[in-house]
Design an enzyme around this catalytic site. Structure first.
Site, PDB file in Angstrom:
ATOM      1  N   LYS A  55      -6.580   9.969  -1.880  1.00 37.21           N
ATOM      2  CA  LYS A  55      -5.722  10.850  -1.097  1.00 37.21           C
ATOM      3  C   LYS A  55      -4.978  11.809  -2.033  1.00 37.21           C
ATOM      4  O   LYS A  55      -5.569  12.758  -2.505  1.00 37.21           O
ATOM      5  CB  LYS A  55      -4.785  10.017  -0.233  1.00 37.21           C
ATOM      6  CG  LYS A  55      -5.506   8.894   0.562  1.00 37.21           C
ATOM      7  CD  LYS A  55      -6.345   9.443   1.706  1.00 37.21           C
ATOM      8  CE  LYS A  55      -7.331   8.440   2.301  1.00 37.21           C
ATOM      9  NZ  LYS A  55      -6.796   7.199   2.801  1.00 37.21           N
TER      10      LYS A  55
ATOM     11  N   ASP B 285       0.868  -1.172   0.000  1.00 33.67           N
ATOM     12  CA  ASP B 285       0.000   0.000   0.000  1.00 33.67           C
ATOM     13  C   ASP B 285       0.908   1.226   0.000  1.00 33.67           C
ATOM     14  O   ASP B 285       1.606   1.504   0.975  1.00 33.67           O
ATOM     15  CB  ASP B 285      -0.914  -0.026   1.238  1.00 33.67           C
ATOM     16  CG  ASP B 285      -1.922   1.130   1.255  1.00 33.67           C
ATOM     17  OD1 ASP B 285      -1.629   2.176   0.647  1.00 33.67           O
ATOM     18  OD2 ASP B 285      -2.978   0.986   1.894  1.00 33.67           O
TER      19      ASP B 285
HETATM   20  C1  PLP Z   1      -7.582   5.935   2.999  1.00 30.49           C
HETATM   21  C2  PLP Z   1      -6.709   4.765   2.836  1.00 30.49           C
HETATM   22  C3  PLP Z   1      -7.155   3.612   2.190  1.00 30.49           C
HETATM   23  C4  PLP Z   1      -8.577   3.466   1.709  1.00 30.49           C
HETATM   24  O1  PLP Z   1      -8.955   4.418   0.783  1.00 30.49           O
HETATM   25  P1  PLP Z   1     -10.504   4.800   0.565  1.00 30.49           P
HETATM   26  O2  PLP Z   1     -10.517   5.493  -0.737  1.00 30.49           O
HETATM   27  O3  PLP Z   1     -10.893   5.649   1.718  1.00 30.49           O
HETATM   28  O4  PLP Z   1     -11.269   3.504   0.531  1.00 30.49           O
HETATM   29  C5  PLP Z   1      -6.256   2.576   2.015  1.00 30.49           C
HETATM   30  N1  PLP Z   1      -5.003   2.647   2.488  1.00 30.49           N
HETATM   31  C6  PLP Z   1      -4.548   3.741   3.122  1.00 30.49           C
HETATM   32  C7  PLP Z   1      -3.147   3.762   3.598  1.00 30.49           C
HETATM   33  C8  PLP Z   1      -5.385   4.819   3.318  1.00 30.49           C
HETATM   34  O5  PLP Z   1      -4.938   5.893   3.976  1.00 30.49           O
END
Ligand code: PLP
Length: 385
Positions: free
Chosen positions: A200, A175
């Site tokens: 994000k 991730d």
């Molecule tokens: C926010 C986030 C997610 C999930 O993203 P969404 O678009 O809110 O489903 C996954 N991994 C990390 C590290 C995040 O900060």
């Protein structure tokens, strides 16, 4: 072409669209064929809305170039990118090793739905590096990483983990939401799947949800199969917001990096602060890995207050004028949350006596943000008296 130039020019072909700079936003489910022979041939470039459009292709093409990927898929949220990536590398009867620092809903998926599908999970200390090998079982299929962890910021040695995975024929998922491929390229460090919550920094304006998964050669076919089977796709407007966000990612991240570090250094000098968790600070435990592998930092980090009642934290956060209280991050605006890592740890312990506050430093003037936090510390101190 440098990465910055790629952000401006990748994924668009003006001559294919009457000279317009950006690919058009195609709203469409049905795609028609000129005749039966073409319909049966499977040769037409676009066949159905779920399977792609020039809008989605623009975003996928630019992301593939940035990630150095063979294949990219677009998911409706970051969490769906997480779950799609996991299902691409492990199935019934399989076992996955997941970092203890993983995004909490990713753990939730492993502990509930994946478990009900017959997928077993073991959590590991994010800082274990090659030591992860000792946790491999005969049915282990993959290692899931997140570096740095987006709440407590432990850095992971992906190169060391990927070397173990290669040797033991396992897949590696990362991730990479925090750094984005502009500052860190997991596929080049041995990951097979690199995913992001595009929600994000990619979208960057807190106005759309988006997930992306990029695959290297070992995982590309499995990723495409799972993605197609699950029936995933993203709407054209959201794909367009992702592509539009990428155009300014370079300048935004440079600003997030600078301002984030400015605020982090200021916090280090505050008596109310016990610890600042920011990988770019030289005294942060994972800083050597950050310095070795990352081109920059973004605007998200945490700090731990000195021991104080929760009411002091509430007094501080509730009066902030520029920081919104909210989950998510990566937009132009600053955010703060208070969180207790104890509740989402099983392989490691969290024993900081103070409260963990996570900040997202947006694109505001950092001097204004510092003034806002300074007034917050005044309220924090007043609540102690
Ligand atoms: C926010 C986030 C997610 C999930 O993203 P969404 O678009 O809110 O489903 C996954 N991994 C990390 C590290 C995040 O900060």
């Amino acid at each position: 072409m440098t990465q910055e130039t790629l952000l401006a020019h990748g994924g668009r072909h003006p001559r294919e669209h009457h000279g317009f700079v950006n690919p058009p936003v195609y709203h469409g489910s049905t795609v028609t064929f000129p005749d039966t022979a073409t319909l049966l041939s499977g040769q037409q470039r676009y066949t159905y809305g779920r399977h792609g459009s020039p809008t989605m292709d623009g975003l996928k093409e630019l992301l593939a170039a940035l990630e150095g990927a063979e294949t990219v898929v677009l998911c409706p949220s970051g969490l769906s990118a997480v779950t799609t990536a996991i299902l691409a590398v492990v199935g019934a009867g399989g076992h996955i090793l997941v970092t203890d620092s993983a995004y909490a809903p990713a753990r939730q998926f492993c502990n509930t739905l994946a478990k009900s599908f017959g997928i077993e999970t073991t959590y590991y200390d994010p800082t274990i590096g090659a030591g992860v090998e000792a946790l491999i079982q005969p049915n282990t299929k993959a290692i899931y990483t997140e570096t740095p962890g987006s709440l407590t910021f432990e850095m992971q040695d992906l190169d060391a983990i990927a070397a173990v995975a290669r040797r033991r024929d396992l897949m590696v998922v990362t991730d990479n939401t925090w750094a984005t491929p502009l500052y860190y390229k997991p596929l080049a460090h041995g990951a097979d799947l690199s995913l992001m919550a595009g929600t994000k920094y990619v979208v960057g304006h807190s106005d759309a949800l988006l997930g992306t998964v990029a695959a290297g050669p070992r995982a590309a076919a499995a990723l495409k199969r799972v993605y197609t089977n699950l029936g995933l796709c993203v709407g054209p407007d959201d794909a367009n917001l992702g592509l539009r966000g990428l155009r300014t990612l370079g300048v935004r991240l440079a600003r997030h990096h600078e301002s984030g570090l400015t605020v982090a250094r200021w916090l280090q000098g505050r008596p109310e602060v016990a610890k600042v968790l920011h990988p770019a600070l030289p005294d942060f435990p994972g800083h050597d890995l950050f310095a070795r592998d990352f081109k920059g930092a973004t605007g998200l980090f945490s700090f731990v207050t000195r021991e104080a009642p929760l009411d002091a934290v509430k007094a501080m956060l509730d009066g902030l004028g520029l920081f919104g209280l909210g989950y998510s991050w990566g937009g132009f605006e600053s955010l703060a949350i208070v969180s207790d890592p104890r509740k989402i740890r099983t392989a490691t312990t969290w024993d900081e006596p103070g409260h963990l506050i996570r900040l997202h430093i947006g694109l505001e003037d950092p001097a204004d943000l510092i003034a806002d936090l300074e007034a917050g510390f005044d309220r924090f101190n007043a609540a102690l008296r």
